[in-house]
Design a protein around this motif. Structure first.
Motif, short mmCIF file in Angstrom:
data_model
loop_
_atom_site.label_atom_id
_atom_site.label_comp_id
_atom_site.label_asym_id
_atom_site.label_seq_id
_atom_site.Cartn_x
_atom_site.Cartn_y
_atom_site.Cartn_z
N LEU A 223 8.31 1.56 36.52
CA LEU A 223 8.67 2.16 37.79
C LEU A 223 7.43 2.74 38.48
O LEU A 223 7.26 2.59 39.69
CB LEU A 223 9.71 3.27 37.57
CG LEU A 223 10.27 3.96 38.80
CD1 LEU A 223 11.08 2.96 39.62
CD2 LEU A 223 11.16 5.11 38.38
N ALA A 224 6.55 3.36 37.71
CA ALA A 224 5.35 3.96 38.27
C ALA A 224 4.41 2.90 38.83
O ALA A 224 3.73 3.14 39.84
CB ALA A 224 4.64 4.81 37.22
N THR A 225 4.35 1.75 38.18
CA THR A 225 3.46 0.68 38.64
C THR A 225 4.18 -0.31 39.55
O THR A 225 3.62 -1.34 39.90
CB THR A 225 2.85 -0.07 37.44
OG1 THR A 225 3.90 -0.63 36.65
CG2 THR A 225 2.00 0.84 36.59
N GLN A 226 5.42 0.01 39.88
CA GLN A 226 6.25 -0.80 40.77
C GLN A 226 6.43 -2.23 40.28
O GLN A 226 6.38 -3.18 41.04
CB GLN A 226 5.70 -0.78 42.19
CG GLN A 226 5.69 0.61 42.77
CD GLN A 226 5.16 0.66 44.18
OE1 GLN A 226 4.64 -0.33 44.68
NE2 GLN A 226 5.29 1.80 44.81
N GLN A 227 6.64 -2.37 38.98
CA GLN A 227 6.87 -3.68 38.38
C GLN A 227 8.31 -3.86 37.93
O GLN A 227 8.67 -4.91 37.42
CB GLN A 227 5.95 -3.88 37.17
CG GLN A 227 4.48 -3.93 37.52
CD GLN A 227 3.62 -4.06 36.28
OE1 GLN A 227 4.09 -3.84 35.16
NE2 GLN A 227 2.37 -4.39 36.47
N LYS B 73 11.75 4.75 23.52
CA LYS B 73 10.63 3.84 23.80
C LYS B 73 10.94 2.96 25.01
O LYS B 73 10.06 2.72 25.85
CB LYS B 73 10.35 2.96 22.57
CG LYS B 73 9.70 3.71 21.44
CD LYS B 73 9.47 2.80 20.24
CE LYS B 73 8.88 3.58 19.08
NZ LYS B 73 8.68 2.73 17.89
N ALA B 74 12.17 2.49 25.09
CA ALA B 74 12.58 1.67 26.23
C ALA B 74 12.52 2.48 27.52
O ALA B 74 12.08 1.97 28.56
CB ALA B 74 13.99 1.12 26.01
N GLN B 75 12.92 3.74 27.45
CA GLN B 75 12.87 4.60 28.64
C GLN B 75 11.43 4.80 29.09
O GLN B 75 11.13 4.75 30.29
CB GLN B 75 13.52 5.95 28.34
CG GLN B 75 13.57 6.86 29.55
CD GLN B 75 14.08 8.25 29.21
OE1 GLN B 75 13.87 8.74 28.11
NE2 GLN B 75 14.75 8.87 30.15
N PHE B 76 10.53 5.01 28.15
CA PHE B 76 9.13 5.18 28.50
C PHE B 76 8.59 3.92 29.18
O PHE B 76 7.90 3.99 30.19
CB PHE B 76 8.31 5.51 27.25
CG PHE B 76 6.85 5.63 27.52
CD1 PHE B 76 6.35 6.77 28.12
CD2 PHE B 76 5.97 4.61 27.19
CE1 PHE B 76 4.99 6.90 28.38
CE2 PHE B 76 4.62 4.72 27.45
CZ PHE B 76 4.13 5.86 28.05
N SER B 77 8.94 2.78 28.62
CA SER B 77 8.49 1.51 29.19
C SER B 77 9.02 1.33 30.61
O SER B 77 8.29 0.91 31.50
CB SER B 77 8.96 0.36 28.30
OG SER B 77 8.66 -0.87 28.88
#
Length: 64
Positions: free
Chosen positions: A32-36, A23-27
């Motif tokens: 990373l995808a949203t550059q946050q 779950k942490a990896q998905f988060s």
């Protein structure tokens, strides 16, 4: 998280911890995808912890 610490845990505890790490990896991937994401090295650390847990679960399954 060290492998020696994980080897003393029961497989049910390891599976629970594996689920939390996934779950942490998905988060982290979404951040990373949203550059946050601030610290990109966290992604590698979580990935290595997941591999460590899966390896120990496999070792326990083979020896039983």
């Amino acid at each position: 998280m060290k492998a020696s610490e994980l080897r003393v845990k029961e497989p049910s505890e390891l599976n629970k911890e594996l689920l939390e790490l996934l779950k942490a990896q998905f988060s982290l991937r979404m951040q990373l995808a949203t550059q946050q994401i601030g610290n990109t090295s966290q992604l590698g650390k979580v990935r290595r912890d997941i591999a460590r847990i899966r390896t120990i679960l496999h070792e326990k399954a083979v020896t039983q």
